[in-house]
Design an enzyme around this catalytic site. Structure first.
Site, mmCIF file in Angstrom:
data_model
loop_
_atom_site.group_PDB
_atom_site.id
_atom_site.type_symbol
_atom_site.label_atom_id
_atom_site.label_comp_id
_atom_site.label_asym_id
_atom_site.label_seq_id
_atom_site.Cartn_x
_atom_site.Cartn_y
_atom_site.Cartn_z
ATOM 1 N N ARG A 88 26.384 81.644 3.444
ATOM 2 C CA ARG A 88 26.575 81.941 2.170
ATOM 3 C C ARG A 88 25.727 81.136 1.480
ATOM 4 O O ARG A 88 24.831 81.445 0.204
ATOM 5 C CB ARG A 88 27.576 82.688 1.637
ATOM 6 C CG ARG A 88 28.508 81.705 0.861
ATOM 7 C CD ARG A 88 29.651 81.943 0.381
ATOM 8 N NE ARG A 88 30.461 81.707 -0.088
ATOM 9 C CZ ARG A 88 31.584 81.115 -1.264
ATOM 10 N NH1 ARG A 88 31.917 82.270 -1.488
ATOM 11 N NH2 ARG A 88 32.509 80.136 -1.266
ATOM 12 N N ARG A 100 22.512 75.077 -7.393
ATOM 13 C CA ARG A 100 23.260 74.126 -6.864
ATOM 14 C C ARG A 100 22.574 73.428 -6.273
ATOM 15 O O ARG A 100 21.467 73.161 -6.671
ATOM 16 C CB ARG A 100 24.843 74.060 -6.542
ATOM 17 C CG ARG A 100 25.118 75.179 -5.365
ATOM 18 C CD ARG A 100 25.784 75.077 -4.587
ATOM 19 N NE ARG A 100 25.911 74.529 -3.252
ATOM 20 C CZ ARG A 100 27.526 75.365 -2.362
ATOM 21 N NH1 ARG A 100 28.687 75.125 -3.132
ATOM 22 N NH2 ARG A 100 27.921 76.209 -1.691
ATOM 23 N N ARG A 134 27.008 66.724 5.263
ATOM 24 C CA ARG A 134 28.132 66.361 5.255
ATOM 25 C C ARG A 134 28.497 66.081 6.748
ATOM 26 O O ARG A 134 27.663 66.283 7.481
ATOM 27 C CB ARG A 134 28.606 68.488 6.037
ATOM 28 C CG ARG A 134 28.730 68.682 4.426
ATOM 29 C CD ARG A 134 28.555 70.304 4.856
ATOM 30 N NE ARG A 134 27.978 71.248 3.086
ATOM 31 C CZ ARG A 134 28.049 71.976 2.722
ATOM 32 N NH1 ARG A 134 29.579 71.960 2.619
ATOM 33 N NH2 ARG A 134 27.678 72.718 2.129
ATOM 34 N N ASP A 152 34.490 69.739 6.669
ATOM 35 C CA ASP A 152 32.847 70.197 6.389
ATOM 36 C C ASP A 152 32.187 70.520 5.130
ATOM 37 O O ASP A 152 31.261 70.850 4.581
ATOM 38 C CB ASP A 152 32.706 71.636 7.520
ATOM 39 C CG ASP A 152 34.079 72.777 6.977
ATOM 40 O OD1 ASP A 152 35.228 71.864 7.006
ATOM 41 O OD2 ASP A 152 34.161 72.860 6.077
ATOM 42 N N ASP A 200 31.625 71.255 -2.774
ATOM 43 C CA ASP A 200 32.145 72.968 -2.314
ATOM 44 C C ASP A 200 33.375 73.292 -2.961
ATOM 45 O O ASP A 200 35.060 73.009 -3.021
ATOM 46 C CB ASP A 200 32.600 72.537 -0.600
ATOM 47 C CG ASP A 200 31.344 73.273 -0.320
ATOM 48 O OD1 ASP A 200 30.433 73.174 -0.559
ATOM 49 O OD2 ASP A 200 31.093 72.791 0.755
#
Length: 473
Positions: free
Chosen positions: A82, A165, A172, A241, A251
């Protein structure tokens, strides 16, 4: 705004072309002007505003592909389900920063999901990332919050939203895992070269650039987690991840800031086995780094990789000790090792608020200690600890007033309590962003007194203790 596109130049083995799909009647309801100024972004420019919102497609926007160990099990292909990377911009420090939109719509990696985010989760991430930045913890940052009239369906219909953001990088551990386990050696080498060039250029000046880069990754990861432990932050989903190769906290889903001290606290109610409990975070950090190092098993010998990993525990413990010395106002790590175990035992048995304790300890002996003793049932036990603490303070030969002032600059008065975020979300869902902005204001300067906002420093009420966050947050 000068938008650059370095990651997209790696090609379609690393990502898929994806554009932001604007929400129905979306509005920019919060914008981080100080961060925008640092990044030379002028939101008053109509062209910039349309580009950031997705109304105009960024020319090389994309969604990344990666893999990851999720709750211990390996998923061979994940990716930005997303999220859309708009590109990179240079800050006032001349470094590149990613602009990344969360909730931008479906991507090739959405796995039958809608690719959307809800207002609830975007507000939680906006608040958390800015709170962490103010606490000097490496983190992604929030640049803009968009709400909308579009319904997004989770357990029930919710307001759709997007969060713009910023991070130094969104690569990652799972990126390396994807190419390693797919046997894509050429792409793995390209990714290594990309990270050396853009994130660890100083390593290129050495005779062993890969080794030096990995040592720095281990160091940054260790220091990040040491900071988490010192402030009482729990990430909630420490999958590979979700771990940044640049050592930034990424995240924000079912995170939490510790309130009542509980060493085995689990903030994520989807983590049924407590894999990512607060006390396990340092060990999980090492476990994730082990997963990462395996990806370089064809580049370095096993002994070299083991030696790199051995730096983790030393770095984490050393940095944690240094942080706790400052929190306690001490100048000896030996005193920290002596005083912390019995202190944590007291905090746990008394169910004492972690942040409140250290804030009260920062105040003058006359005011702070009496307030602390009023917080506990077993006053004699805490009094005994305070006597030992005072003895260590006196042995340090430091002026209490100056030390007290320095302690108030590392022990926050305000933390992002779950019930405060919940209240701000409820108001925002009704169109009232004032509680959100009021909370954001104190979190941006959490060490200041803000007497007009004392209510935001209060402990969690009983109704707030039953609130739950999970991976759906």
């Amino acid at each position: 705004m000068n938008l650059e596109h370095h990651f997209s130049m790696l090609g379609d083995m690393f990502s898929s072309k994806t554009v932001v799909q604007p929400l129905l009647e979306q509005r920019l309801v919060e914008f981080n002007q100080s961060l925008a100024t640092f990044l030379f972004i002028d939101i008053k420019s109509s062209q910039t505003k349309r580009l950031l919102s997705g109304e105009d497609a960024a020319p090389h926007s994309l969604s990344m592909v990666y893999a990851g160990h999720q709750f211990g099990g390996f998923s061979p292909q994940l990716g930005d389900g997303r999220g859309v990377l708009l590109g990179e911009v240079r800050g006032q420090d001349s470094l590149l920063y990613d602009l990344h939109m969360k909730g931008a719509g479906p991507t090739p990696y959405s796995r039958r999901g809608d690719g959307r985010a809800v207002l609830r989760s975007c507000i939680r991430e906006y608040l958390a990332s800015e709170a962490m930045a103010a606490l000097s913890i490496p983190t992604s940052r929030a640049l803009g919050l968009y709400d909308s009239r579009e319904a997004v369906y989770r357990e029930q219909p919710e307001a759709g939203a997007m969060l713009l953001r910023v991070a130094q990088g969104h690569i990652r551990f799972g990126h390396f895992e994807y190419f390693f386990y797919q046997g894509k050696q050429d792409q793995l080498n390209e990714l290594i070269d990309y990270c050396l060039e853009h994130y660890y250029p100083d390593s290129l000046k050495t005779d062993v650039p890969l080794e030096n880069m990995l040592k720095e990754v281990v160091k940054r990861t260790a220091r990040m987690i040491a900071k988490w432990q010192a402030v009482g932050f729990q990430h909630g989903v420490m999958n590979t991840d979700n771990f940044s190769f640049t050592g930034e906290t990424l995240d924000y889903g079912p995170y939490g800031f510790m309130e009542d001290y509980e060493p085995d606290w689990v903030c994520n109610h989807s983590d049924y086995e407590g894999r990512y409990a607060f006390s396990r975070q340092p060990g999980i950090g090492l476990w994730n780094l082990n997963c990462l190092m395996k990806c370089f098993s064809k580049h370095l010998e096993r002994d070299q990789l083991v030696a790199i990993l051995q730096g983790y525990e030393v770095e984490l413990q050393t940095h944690y000790d240094a942080l706790m010395m400052v929190k306690l106002g001490l100048n000896s790590s030996k005193d920290v090792h002596t005083l912390l175990p019995p202190l944590f035992s007291i905090l746990a048995s008394e169910k004492m608020d972690y942040s409140v304790f250290f804030r009260l300890l920062s105040y003058s002996e006359k005011d702070g200690f009496s307030l602390l003793l009023d917080e506990v049932v077993d006053r004699q036990r805490l009094q005994s600890w305070l006597q030992d603490y005072q003895a260590a303070r006196i042995a340090g030969c430091s002026d209490w007033q100056s030390v007290s002032e320095s302690m108030t600059q590392v022990n926050p008065k305000f933390i992002l309590r779950n019930y405060l975020a919940h209240s701000a979300i409820l108001a925002a869902e009704q169109g009232d962003y004032l509680p959100f902005r009021r909370l954001l204001n104190v979190l941006a300067s959490p060490f200041d007194e803000h007497p007009e906002s004392d209510s935001l420093a209060q402990r969690v009420p009983e109704w707030g203790k039953s609130l739950e966050v999970s991976c759906s947050s």
